[in-house]
Design an enzyme around this catalytic site. Structure first.
Site, short mmCIF file in Angstrom:
data_model
loop_
_atom_site.label_atom_id
_atom_site.label_comp_id
_atom_site.label_asym_id
_atom_site.label_seq_id
_atom_site.Cartn_x
_atom_site.Cartn_y
_atom_site.Cartn_z
CG PHE A 87 -1.83 1.15 0.99
CD1 PHE A 87 -2.94 1.23 0.14
CD2 PHE A 87 -1.76 2.45 1.56
CE1 PHE A 87 -3.89 2.11 0.15
CE2 PHE A 87 -2.68 3.47 1.55
CZ PHE A 87 -3.72 3.50 0.90
CG ASP A 133 5.74 3.55 1.94
OD1 ASP A 133 5.50 4.27 3.07
OD2 ASP A 133 4.53 3.48 1.23
CE LYS A 145 -1.29 5.44 7.58
NZ LYS A 145 -0.79 5.17 6.31
C1 LIG Z 1 -1.03 5.45 5.00
C2 LIG Z 1 0.12 5.01 3.99
C3 LIG Z 1 0.27 5.42 2.89
C4 LIG Z 1 -0.64 6.83 2.28
O1 LIG Z 1 -0.48 7.94 3.09
P1 LIG Z 1 -1.61 9.03 2.91
O2 LIG Z 1 -1.26 10.09 3.90
O3 LIG Z 1 -3.20 8.40 3.37
O4 LIG Z 1 -1.62 9.32 1.57
C5 LIG Z 1 1.09 5.18 2.02
N1 LIG Z 1 2.12 4.22 2.50
C6 LIG Z 1 1.89 3.40 3.60
C7 LIG Z 1 2.79 2.31 3.91
C8 LIG Z 1 0.87 3.79 4.36
O5 LIG Z 1 0.78 3.18 5.58
#
Ligand SMILES: *Cc1c(COP(=O)(O)O)cnc(C)c1O
Length: 398
Positions: free
Chosen positions: A137, A222, A251
């Protein structure tokens, strides 16, 4: 506050993108949240791993208030003291030499993808492809949906931008086979969060790192969910003893104020030239003042070892649930844990029952439960949550 009125207005005026719980919070303190009816909840969701310092943290709140009184925004056309302080904090004492601030996780990942493309293009190399993992994700913009590579998120929006390949997570032989000459970067989550709290195996990540180094391919991690102390280290990759070229954060970084960051080391850190990339809001004084408090507090060895100890305690409590046959696995690191349920017991049903009992959990993919409390959660709050979950499991007749 009239909950029915809020709900009615939202349901008629807001685009129907979210299926929401029947709850509206008014305020919080520490790991506790309160709804419009005054009911108290203990928060193991933390706004999906966002509220690192919990709710109503006095230092964070006063830093935001003080900064708001002075200056909220002035644009990246000018120098910005909270931004320069945050950039220094994230580069001194870390392996990274430069940073770029965005407003969200997806935007940070977009920036990282543009950065690696620019890096290769500037060298005249045709290495625009990024190798990602299935069940990843990386966000909801078109490009990060392409990196995410899950049909359930992207199908209605095709065609997606080109240039993303996918291999099964934790399958190193597949990754090695897929690493063709047109691949410029490998992009992975060190723990896949949304798809079920699945950590990268040690061998997978270390071998990937070694192969990327050998082949001159950039490793992008990420760490939007795993970063900023969530797993008991400031960056999750520290558990693996590796040094990625690019890392994205978001986050938890500003404790709930929107922010994202792209961190880079080595030559890729200077791949952007003036005009290549930009943002109006990204890294504004307000968001950076908040992030400075979070990074300074969470970044101390004492704070990180407390996360590690609490995370172990949470893990121990969750492992005790393995005695129920519908609990198939317990995964994760630090204060990012997942419980895999069998298909017989739906995760959403458990989350709903826990919410009624005053404990907020999040779901994650593969029918799992996700535990990502504020990093200031107490041992007692972990025990209380685990006892309630045990009670619910004990009363589940399947
Ligand atoms: C939440 C998340 C995203 C996306 O972040 P947003 O602030 O919602 O755009 C991308 N990568 C990872 C691993 C995430 O947990």
């Amino acid at each position: 506050m009239d909950f029915d009125k809020i709900k009615q207005a939202e349901n008629s005026c807001y685009m129907p993108t979210f299926s929401r719980y029947n709850i509206c919070f008014t305020h919080g303190k520490g790991a506790k949240l309160y709804d419009t009816a005054g009911k108290e909840y203990t928060d193991f969701c933390a706004g999906i791993a966002v509220n690192a310092l919990g709710h109503g943290d006095e230092e964070l709140v006063s830093a935001i208030a003080e900064q708001a009184k002075k200056l909220i925004h002035a644009s990246n056309l000018y120098y910005n003291a909270p931004q320069s302080e945050l950039a220094e904090r994230l580069t001194s004492g870390t392996i990274f030499s430069r940073v770029f601030f965005a407003n969200s996780g997806a935007e940070a990942n977009e920036g990282a993808i543009k950065l690696v493309r620019k890096y290769w293009k500037a060298q005249g190399e045709n290495k625009y492809k990024v190798l990602c993992a299935s069940d990843a994700f990386h966000g909801r913009t078109l490009t990060t949906l392409a990196a995410t590579g899950q049909k359930k998120y992207s199908e209605p929006f095709e065609p997606l931008p080109d240039g993303f390949l996918h291999i099964n997570y934790n399958d190193f032989p597949a990754l090695k086979r897929a690493l063709t000459d047109d691949v410029g970067a490998v992009m992975l989550e060190p723990i896949q969060g949304e798809s079920g709290v699945t950590p990268a195996s040690y061998d997978f990540l270390v071998n990937t790192y070694a192969l990327c180094k050998e082949r001159g391919v950039l490793l992008v991690l990420d760490e939007i969910q795993t970063g900023v102390g969530r797993t008991g280290k400031f960056f999750c990759f520290e558990h693996y003893g590796i040094q990625p070229d690019v890392v994205t954060l978001a986050k938890g970084l500003a404790g709930g104020v929107p922010i994202g960051a792209v961190l880079a080391r080595g030559p890729v850190a200077t791949a952007f030239a003036p005009g290549d990339h930009g943002t109006t809001f990204g890294g504004n004084p307000l968001a950076c003042a908040a992030a400075n408090v979070v990074v300074r507090r969470v970044g101390t060895p004492e704070f990180l070892s407390r996360i590690e100890a609490l995370g172990q305690h949470l893990q121990n409590r969750l492992m005790m649930l393995r005695k129920y046959k519908f609990v198939e696995d317990v995964r994760g690191l630090g204060l990012m844990r997942g419980v895999q349920l069998s298909e017989k017991l739906k995760n959403a049903e458990v989350v709903g029952r826990m919410a009624s009992a005053g404990f907020l959990l999040a779901t994650a993919g593969r029918n799992s439960l996700r535990f990502v409390p504020p990093l200031i959660v107490s041992e007692k709050e972990i025990d209380d949550m685990a006892e309630k979950l045990t009670e619910i499991f004990a009363n589940t007749n399947i």
